[in-house]
Design an enzyme around this catalytic site. Structure first.
Site, short mmCIF file in Angstrom:
data_model
loop_
_atom_site.label_atom_id
_atom_site.label_comp_id
_atom_site.label_asym_id
_atom_site.label_seq_id
_atom_site.Cartn_x
_atom_site.Cartn_y
_atom_site.Cartn_z
N GLY A 325 -3.69 11.39 5.03
CA GLY A 325 -2.66 10.37 4.89
C GLY A 325 -2.58 9.49 6.13
O GLY A 325 -3.59 9.25 6.82
N SER A 326 -1.39 9.05 6.45
CA SER A 326 -1.20 8.10 7.55
C SER A 326 -1.41 8.69 8.93
O SER A 326 -1.43 7.96 9.92
CB SER A 326 0.19 7.48 7.47
OG SER A 326 0.31 6.69 6.31
N THR A 327 -1.59 10.03 9.02
CA THR A 327 -1.87 10.61 10.34
C THR A 327 -3.22 10.14 10.88
O THR A 327 -3.48 10.25 12.08
CB THR A 327 -1.87 12.16 10.28
OG1 THR A 327 -2.87 12.60 9.36
CG2 THR A 327 -0.51 12.69 9.83
N ILE A 328 -4.06 9.58 10.01
CA ILE A 328 -5.37 9.10 10.45
C ILE A 328 -5.28 7.72 11.10
O ILE A 328 -6.21 7.28 11.80
CB ILE A 328 -6.35 9.05 9.24
CG1 ILE A 328 -7.81 9.08 9.72
CG2 ILE A 328 -6.12 7.82 8.39
CD1 ILE A 328 -8.22 10.37 10.36
#
Length: 615
Positions: A325-328
């Site tokens: 998800g957006s942790t990347i």
């Protein structure tokens, strides 16, 4: 008729006697020669063989199993130990009527169905002349009762030994693992001579990975017995060499805190020291008690664990593969800066969706109304999907793949626990090879926000976060810090590895990303700003919400109307203090929903416990 007088031929009889005597003498001589020859053969030429056979009837060799090494946390808290215990053993070869013996034994010692089933299973795998355990952990009362009736049970013995025990129960079970009884598959992999007398072997986790270190070396005792098999004396003894103790990098108190804040929620969290790569906490939830497996778990309990929807036996921290998800996004943004695809000042307008040039399909932002004008810093702070759709499209999938791989995405971290999954970092070549299909531009867009084909494991994500926190110092994570021999003269063997530095073009690029991650927690519009309230240190973090299934272009996601197992995963990565990182962590709550609402508060509690335990 007159009587006839028979005159004896003494000369003939004398010759006949002599002939017979000579034949008898020759025959006796031949027998004597044969006897002497046989004695010479037995006493001279075959002496060694028959002496050995004689000794084998008189002398028995008993294996002496070594004590298994202990396992400690980083502060000396014992996590795995060996406790004295008594077990009941039967040697089938010495028992005439096994069923009768089992029935008679059950009248003085409690025998459950699982005990009988395990015994009969082991009986099929074990030679009849070897003892087979029937019951473990006999009480003192049971031992005393059997001693009274011992004469009724030839071939049945009570043996004192050590049994593996996990005093902290389920604490850190997915890292620690457990031991279980040796089975046929184990026998194919081990040196059977060194496992004579050993009944258990590591099955999972550290217990399995470090089996050779923990097991030790088997010893032997040469004992003299009488015709009845009773021991008369010990002729020779080669003592076993105990296994080495192992000291883990895990902090038992921090591990307990992680498991406490998760409760029975399914998920995983990995915390490590970014400066050393030492794992501080390694949690996969839910957990279970490893003591259940040491001497054989009953079928009912095992089926309950296996059929549990939350899969407590599954090691999520090591083998769970999830969309990041957006942790990347911080890693993608750093790649764009380092590869000169974007500058931190480049901005775009976010209307709530993104379209590829010349295409009608709209790729939605999580914020329906859009974020307005976004720079790189604000896009990370507010987790703007549209900005990263555009950024990924500018970089292209292969450039994304090449840069993210530097942080360990798409490959095993190398942590010293066996069974790690590698995750998945897609590329054009990967899709062509594995799917026999071309790569599409839309797939690049969703890769830029950590969706699509991309998968990562919690340990992999934590390791990447630590690398980011230390400006590219990539250290292979470790969970064992040293091994200690039972010999006090031998110094502990430290197990460490050096760091590999990711090439850096501009340190200012890394500073921009870390500053943006601080804004996520401490900025007025940061997605995790709620956990930044009343914190005594600075946290750099990034929220993530990963879809479990894909939505059609106009389809809406409603967590209240879909099954729990289809709800989004909640993720959060962080390190603190941001200017001098002492802990880096990645956490995922399966089907938890928003990363900012669920995973981030859990991580805040964990970091607080580590950095500010008294606050």
């Amino acid at each position: 008729m007159p009587n006839r007088v028979t005159i004896k031929d003494y000369l003939f009889e004398s010759h006949l006697f002599m002939r017979r005597a000579v034949v008898a003498l020759i025959f006796s001589g031949l027998l004597l020669v044969a006897l002497i020859s046989r004695l010479v053969f037995l006493q001279v030429f075959a002496h060694e063989r028959f002496s050995t056979l004689s000794d084998d009837n008189r002398i028995k060799i008993q294996p002496l199993a070594p004590n298994r090494g202990l396992i400690f946390d980083r502060n000396g808290v014992i996590l795995a130990e060996n406790l004295p215990s008594y077990r009941l053993e039967i040697t089938p070869e010495l028992v005439k009527d096994l069923d009768t013996v089992l029935n008679n034994l059950s009248q003085i010692i409690t025998l459950k169905d699982i005990d009988r089933k395990r015994f009969h299973k082991l009986r099929k795998q074990t030679p009849s002349f070897k003892p087979i355990p029937l019951r473990f952990h006999l009480s003192d009362q049971e031992v005393a009762q059997f001693a009274v009736d011992r004469h009724r049970f030839p071939g049945v013995d009570i043996v004192a030994g050590l049994s593996r025990h996990y005093p902290q129960g389920s604490l850190g079970v997915h890292a620690l693992g457990y031991v279980g009884r040796l089975d046929e598959r184990d026998l194919l992999k081990i040196d059977t001579s060194n496992y004579s007398g050993t009944t258990h072997i590591g099955k999972t986790g550290i217990e399995k990975t470090y089996e050779n270190t923990l097991h030790g070396t088997t010893g032997y005792s040469h004992i003299e017995t009488n015709a009845e098999g009773r021991i008369l004396r010990t002729l020779k003894r080669i003592p076993p060499v105990p296994g080495n103790d192992i000291h883990l990098t895990i902090d038992a108190k921090l591990q307990g805190k992680v498991e406490e804040v998760f409760g029975q929620t399914a998920g995983a969290a990995v915390a490590l020291n970014p400066n050393t790569g030492e794992i501080l906490a390694f949690a996969s939830l839910p957990i279970y008690d490893p003591n259940l497996f040491v001497n054989g778990i009953d079928i009912e309990t095992y089926q309950q664990l296996q059929n549990d929807d939350k899969q407590p036996l599954f090691n999520r921290a090591l083998r769970g593969q999830y969309p990041p998800g957006s942790t990347i996004k911080p890693f993608v943004a750093l790649g764009a800066l380092e590869r000169h695809s974007k500058t931190e000042h480049d901005s775009i307008f976010c209307p709530g969706y993104y379209q590829l040039p010349g295409k009608d399909r709209k790729y939605r932002d999580w914020k329906k109304t859009g974020h307005g004008t976004m720079s790189m810093v604000s896009a990370i702070t507010q987790s703007c999907d549209v900005y990263f759709y555009d950024l990924a499209n500018t970089m292209g999938i292969d450039q994304l793949h090449d840069y993210l791989s530097l942080f360990g995405f798409g490959k095993r971290s190398g942590i010293d626990i066996s069974g790690e999954a590698s995750g998945l970092l897609p590329s054009q070549a990967w899709k062509q090879k594995n799917r026999d299909q071309p790569w599409y531009p839309g797939e690049t867009l969703i890769t830029g926000i950590g969706q699509g084909f991309m998968l990562t494991t919690p340990i992999q994500l934590a390791s990447a976060t630590a690398t980011l926190a230390t400006f590219g110092q990539h250290i292979k994570p470790r969970i064992v810090i040293e091994t200690q021999s039972a010999d006090p003269k031998k110094a502990p063997a430290a197990l460490t590895e050096g760091a590999k530095q990711i090439a850096i073009n501009e340190y200012s690029h890394w500073q921009t990303i870390i500053h943006s991650m601080q804004n996520v927690v401490h900025g007025k519009r940061g997605t995790a700003r709620r956990i930044g309230v009343n914190v005594s240190y600075t946290i750099a973090g990034k929220t993530g919400t990963a879809q479990v299934f894909g939505l059609k272009e106009e389809e809406k996601y409603d967590a209240e109307t879909i099954a729990e197992k289809l709800r989004d995963h909640s993720l959060f990565i962080a390190f603190a203090p941001a200017d001098n990182p002492q802990i880096a962590i990645a956490a995922i709550v399966e089907n938890g929903g928003s990363g900012s609402a669920v995973a981030a508060p859990l991580v805040r509690k964990i970091i607080d416990f580590w950095l500010a335990p008294d606050s």
